[in-house]
Design an enzyme around this catalytic site. Structure first.
Site, mmCIF file in Angstrom:
data_model
loop_
_atom_site.group_PDB
_atom_site.id
_atom_site.type_symbol
_atom_site.label_atom_id
_atom_site.label_comp_id
_atom_site.label_asym_id
_atom_site.label_seq_id
_atom_site.Cartn_x
_atom_site.Cartn_y
_atom_site.Cartn_z
ATOM 1 N N ARG A 147 0.955 -1.230 -0.318
ATOM 2 C CA ARG A 147 0.151 0.050 0.090
ATOM 3 C C ARG A 147 0.867 1.245 0.032
ATOM 4 O O ARG A 147 0.532 2.486 -0.094
ATOM 5 C CB ARG A 147 -0.825 0.090 0.951
ATOM 6 C CG ARG A 147 -1.846 -0.985 1.225
ATOM 7 C CD ARG A 147 -2.829 -0.962 2.561
ATOM 8 N NE ARG A 147 -3.980 -0.131 2.524
ATOM 9 C CZ ARG A 147 -5.032 -0.271 2.310
ATOM 10 N NH1 ARG A 147 -5.610 -1.640 2.178
ATOM 11 N NH2 ARG A 147 -6.082 0.604 2.387
ATOM 12 N N TYR A 150 0.665 3.955 -2.829
ATOM 13 C CA TYR A 150 -0.535 4.986 -2.760
ATOM 14 C C TYR A 150 -0.319 5.942 -1.425
ATOM 15 O O TYR A 150 -0.082 7.220 -1.587
ATOM 16 C CB TYR A 150 -1.723 4.235 -2.414
ATOM 17 C CG TYR A 150 -3.065 5.345 -2.494
ATOM 18 C CD1 TYR A 150 -3.317 5.839 -3.428
ATOM 19 C CD2 TYR A 150 -3.950 5.265 -1.281
ATOM 20 C CE1 TYR A 150 -4.527 6.994 -3.655
ATOM 21 C CE2 TYR A 150 -4.781 6.135 -1.102
ATOM 22 C CZ TYR A 150 -5.317 6.674 -2.219
ATOM 23 O OH TYR A 150 -6.470 7.523 -2.213
ATOM 24 N N VAL A 192 -14.897 -1.708 -1.037
ATOM 25 C CA VAL A 192 -15.861 -2.541 -0.172
ATOM 26 C C VAL A 192 -17.373 -2.252 -0.520
ATOM 27 O O VAL A 192 -18.239 -3.152 -0.655
ATOM 28 C CB VAL A 192 -15.611 -2.448 1.282
ATOM 29 C CG1 VAL A 192 -15.816 -1.193 2.042
ATOM 30 C CG2 VAL A 192 -16.197 -3.473 1.962
ATOM 31 N N ASP A 211 -11.593 -11.062 9.612
ATOM 32 C CA ASP A 211 -12.696 -11.474 10.453
ATOM 33 C C ASP A 211 -13.890 -10.563 10.429
ATOM 34 O O ASP A 211 -14.742 -10.660 10.897
ATOM 35 C CB ASP A 211 -12.311 -11.775 11.829
ATOM 36 C CG ASP A 211 -11.555 -10.576 12.512
ATOM 37 O OD1 ASP A 211 -11.802 -9.515 11.879
ATOM 38 O OD2 ASP A 211 -11.124 -10.888 13.690
ATOM 39 N N ASP A 276 -3.649 -3.947 5.757
ATOM 40 C CA ASP A 276 -4.887 -3.495 5.916
ATOM 41 C C ASP A 276 -5.178 -2.935 7.180
ATOM 42 O O ASP A 276 -5.129 -3.457 8.131
ATOM 43 C CB ASP A 276 -6.189 -4.737 5.872
ATOM 44 C CG ASP A 276 -7.435 -4.151 5.146
ATOM 45 O OD1 ASP A 276 -7.583 -4.415 4.041
ATOM 46 O OD2 ASP A 276 -7.972 -3.496 6.261
ATOM 47 N N ARG A 280 -10.401 3.050 11.154
ATOM 48 C CA ARG A 280 -10.306 4.269 10.288
ATOM 49 C C ARG A 280 -11.471 5.180 10.791
ATOM 50 O O ARG A 280 -12.639 4.635 10.568
ATOM 51 C CB ARG A 280 -10.215 4.160 9.110
ATOM 52 C CG ARG A 280 -9.674 5.435 8.350
ATOM 53 C CD ARG A 280 -9.747 5.366 6.720
ATOM 54 N NE ARG A 280 -8.481 4.556 6.287
ATOM 55 C CZ ARG A 280 -8.391 3.895 5.235
ATOM 56 N NH1 ARG A 280 -9.464 3.706 4.360
ATOM 57 N NH2 ARG A 280 -7.111 3.237 4.860
HETATM 58 P P1 NAD Z 1 -11.538 6.911 -9.296
HETATM 59 O O1 NAD Z 1 -10.628 5.939 -9.668
HETATM 60 O O2 NAD Z 1 -12.979 6.750 -9.647
HETATM 61 O O3 NAD Z 1 -10.885 8.222 -10.133
HETATM 62 C C1 NAD Z 1 -9.434 8.699 -10.340
HETATM 63 C C2 NAD Z 1 -9.593 9.406 -11.681
HETATM 64 O O4 NAD Z 1 -8.173 9.696 -12.108
HETATM 65 C C3 NAD Z 1 -9.920 8.230 -12.807
HETATM 66 O O5 NAD Z 1 -10.798 8.883 -13.559
HETATM 67 C C4 NAD Z 1 -8.309 7.980 -13.541
HETATM 68 O O6 NAD Z 1 -8.620 7.737 -15.035
HETATM 69 C C5 NAD Z 1 -7.831 9.431 -13.370
HETATM 70 N N1 NAD Z 1 -6.416 9.401 -13.369
HETATM 71 C C6 NAD Z 1 -5.574 8.536 -12.696
HETATM 72 N N2 NAD Z 1 -4.264 8.712 -13.078
HETATM 73 C C7 NAD Z 1 -4.308 9.640 -13.979
HETATM 74 C C8 NAD Z 1 -3.425 10.287 -14.550
HETATM 75 N N3 NAD Z 1 -2.010 10.254 -14.496
HETATM 76 N N4 NAD Z 1 -3.531 11.437 -15.723
HETATM 77 C C9 NAD Z 1 -4.992 11.657 -15.773
HETATM 78 N N5 NAD Z 1 -5.931 11.302 -14.942
HETATM 79 C C10 NAD Z 1 -5.727 10.015 -14.178
HETATM 80 O O7 NAD Z 1 -11.309 7.402 -7.957
HETATM 81 P P2 NAD Z 1 -11.989 8.450 -6.804
HETATM 82 O O8 NAD Z 1 -12.532 7.696 -5.681
HETATM 83 O O9 NAD Z 1 -12.847 9.306 -7.553
HETATM 84 O O10 NAD Z 1 -10.839 9.288 -6.270
HETATM 85 C C11 NAD Z 1 -10.374 10.376 -6.866
HETATM 86 C C12 NAD Z 1 -9.469 11.179 -6.069
HETATM 87 O O11 NAD Z 1 -9.721 11.223 -4.607
HETATM 88 C C13 NAD Z 1 -8.159 10.278 -5.868
HETATM 89 O O12 NAD Z 1 -7.001 11.307 -5.956
HETATM 90 C C14 NAD Z 1 -8.230 9.592 -4.510
HETATM 91 O O13 NAD Z 1 -7.003 9.182 -4.191
HETATM 92 C C15 NAD Z 1 -8.778 10.490 -3.728
HETATM 93 N N6 NAD Z 1 -9.666 9.874 -2.640
HETATM 94 C C16 NAD Z 1 -10.618 9.208 -2.748
HETATM 95 C C17 NAD Z 1 -11.288 8.470 -1.753
HETATM 96 C C18 NAD Z 1 -12.669 8.007 -1.911
HETATM 97 O O14 NAD Z 1 -13.143 7.419 -0.972
HETATM 98 N N7 NAD Z 1 -13.198 7.918 -3.066
HETATM 99 C C19 NAD Z 1 -10.688 8.566 -0.542
HETATM 100 C C20 NAD Z 1 -9.445 9.298 -0.271
HETATM 101 C C21 NAD Z 1 -8.902 9.921 -1.299
HETATM 102 N N1 UDP Z 2 -12.945 -5.352 2.061
HETATM 103 C C1 UDP Z 2 -13.667 -6.659 2.266
HETATM 104 N N2 UDP Z 2 -14.148 -7.279 1.104
HETATM 105 C C2 UDP Z 2 -14.062 -6.588 0.144
HETATM 106 C C3 UDP Z 2 -13.295 -5.321 -0.270
HETATM 107 C C4 UDP Z 2 -12.807 -4.888 0.809
HETATM 108 O O1 UDP Z 2 -13.657 -7.151 3.462
HETATM 109 O O2 UDP Z 2 -14.558 -7.085 -0.971
HETATM 110 C C5 UDP Z 2 -12.497 -4.560 3.320
HETATM 111 C C6 UDP Z 2 -10.773 -4.267 3.025
HETATM 112 O O3 UDP Z 2 -10.076 -5.317 3.543
HETATM 113 C C7 UDP Z 2 -10.963 -3.108 4.077
HETATM 114 C C8 UDP Z 2 -12.313 -2.508 3.851
HETATM 115 O O4 UDP Z 2 -12.929 -3.501 3.537
HETATM 116 O O5 UDP Z 2 -10.463 -3.591 5.434
HETATM 117 C C9 UDP Z 2 -12.178 -1.075 3.131
HETATM 118 O O6 UDP Z 2 -11.593 -1.673 1.792
HETATM 119 P P1 UDP Z 2 -11.540 -0.702 0.586
HETATM 120 O O7 UDP Z 2 -10.844 -1.321 -0.294
HETATM 121 O O8 UDP Z 2 -12.864 -0.232 0.349
HETATM 122 O O9 UDP Z 2 -10.707 0.515 1.068
HETATM 123 P P2 UDP Z 2 -9.636 1.021 2.229
HETATM 124 O O10 UDP Z 2 -10.247 1.719 3.342
HETATM 125 O O11 UDP Z 2 -8.746 -0.290 2.612
HETATM 126 O O12 UDP Z 2 -8.711 1.825 1.398
#
Ligand code: NAD
Ligand code: UDP
Length: 325
Positions: A147, A150, A192, A211, A276, A280
């Site tokens: 991880r 990221y 998830v 679990d 994992d 959170r």
């Molecule tokens: P997503 O995968 O749906 O969207 C990400 C987008 O970025 C995609 O459309 C992808 O094609 C584009 N992308 C990736 N690399 C690229 C590049 N090099 N150039 C141009 N485009 C690129 O994910 P999301 O959930 O919409 O997440 C969006 C942002 O929010 C991310 O930066 C992610 O880290 C952040 N974020 C999301 C969550 C969440 O729960 N959804 C939580 C924390 C942070």
């Molecule tokens: N998870 C799960 N089953 C799934 C996908 C995810 O039990 O099919 C669990 C994963 O191990 C984590 C939590 O759900 O503990 C959230 O996972 P997710 O991939 O949504 O995002 P994360 O919060 O880990 O970035």
């Protein structure tokens, strides 16, 4: 301040969050330039904007430098794979878009005298040893674990953002986003909520990793977008946690999804992925005081608003959940 006509760039515009953000800024009167290379995004997420003269789109990888002739009010950097399944498949692209991509977008913001908003993440806290997590917590991240690609990219992105603010006076904001879900997530996204809903709708086993005692705090997308919009418009540099502080175990989420879909699916255990996080939950005191923001949509209500999106895709035969191997 007059908004009509102000132009912003949103990277990751074809993704889940990016596309909702595009809609919100257009609704507020901004002109929006979306940028995306579709590595995890979908054209369908922007299809409804076809012919909208306030929206334009550039297919581009923002890990490479990007120039615009127009004046810009802001750059919102959302491009990055975000699902663990995606960033484990795309480790180098993830590191590049978090590091080079963030540098390029900060350079664009600096050149235009524009604001910059970074989509950071709760993953900067890693597997946290402080709970809930306030912004003052420095985190507990394994830099050499899977991880790390990221988590460390986002930590670097935050450091680079602060360096531009301190060195160049760039008006930056950092949002630390916690698990967010809603319509427009890909069925095979691998996170998830999408996995469980698709599995439940198809009557397939619900794949709980470990679990199921690990916790997450799930925010509905409309609440998050409101927080992001307020942060963009504020003068607060952040970092600001944006998420829903209602915390659930993954086992509880599985049961809630089964109830809300009326599914007959059974829960099936799978191995817990390496590193994992065990817990959170955001401490959102800062967002409450600085942005007067807090989420209003409960998990059950958010699931009710999300399930129809996946039901449609399942009925169209497009949907399949994706598991970590
Ligand atoms: P997503 O995968 O749906 O969207 C990400 C987008 O970025 C995609 O459309 C992808 O094609 C584009 N992308 C990736 N690399 C690229 C590049 N090099 N150039 C141009 N485009 C690129 O994910 P999301 O959930 O919409 O997440 C969006 C942002 O929010 C991310 O930066 C992610 O880290 C952040 N974020 C999301 C969550 C969440 O729960 N959804 C939580 C924390 C942070
Ligand atoms: N998870 C799960 N089953 C799934 C996908 C995810 O039990 O099919 C669990 C994963 O191990 C984590 C939590 O759900 O503990 C959230 O996972 P997710 O991939 O949504 O995002 P994360 O919060 O880990 O970035």
């Amino acid at each position: 301040m007059k908004i009509r006509g102000l132009r912003i760039v949103i990277t990751g515009a074809a993704g889940f969050l990016g596309s909702h953000l595009v809609d919100r800024f257009l609704a507020e009167g901004y002109r929006v330039i979306g940028v995306d290379n579709f590595v995890t995004g979908r054209k369908e997420n922007l299809a409804h904007l076809e012919g909208n003269r306030f929206f334009s789109f550039v297919e581009y990888d923002v890990s490479l430098p990007l120039y615009f002739a127009d004046d810009l009010d802001g750059v919102l950097h959302f491009a990055s794979p975000a699902s663990p399944a995606d960033y484990l498949d795309l480790p180098i692209q993830t590191l590049k878009v978090g590091s080079l991509g963030t540098h390029n977008m900060l350079g664009l913001a600096k050149a235009k005298g524009a604001r910059f908003l970074l989509a950071s993440t709760s993953e900067v806290y890693g597997d946290p040893q402080e709970h809930p997590q306030p912004e003052t917590y420095w985190g507990h991240v394994n830099p050499v674990g899977p991880r790390g690609v990221y988590d460390e990219a986002k930590r670097f992105a935050e450091a680079m953002t602060m360096a531009y603010q301190r060195t160049h006076g760039t008006r930056t904001r950092i949002a630390r986003i916690f698990n967010t879900y809603g319509p427009r997530m890909r069925p095979a996204d691998g996170r998830v909520v999408s996995n469980f809903i698709v599995q439940a709708l198809q009557g397939k086993p619900i794949t709980v990793y470990g679990d199921g005692s690990q916790t997450r705090s799930f925010c509905f997308v409309d609440d998050l977008v409101e927080g992001l919009y307020r942060l963009y418009r504020s003068d607060h540099p952040g970092p600001v946690n944006l998420g829903n502080p209602d915390e659930f175990t993954i086992q509880e989420l599985a049961r809630t999804v089964i109830e809300e879909t009326g599914s007959t699916s059974k829960i099936e255990r799978r191995p817990l992925p390496e590193d994992d996080p065990q817990v959170r939950c955001p401490d959102i005191s800062r967002a409450r005081s600085a942005l007067s923001w807090e989420p209003g949509v409960s998990l059950r209500e958010g699931l009710r608003r999300t399930i129809p999106h996946f039901r449609r895709l399942v009925e169209e035969g497009e949907a399949q959940a994706r598991n970590l191997s």
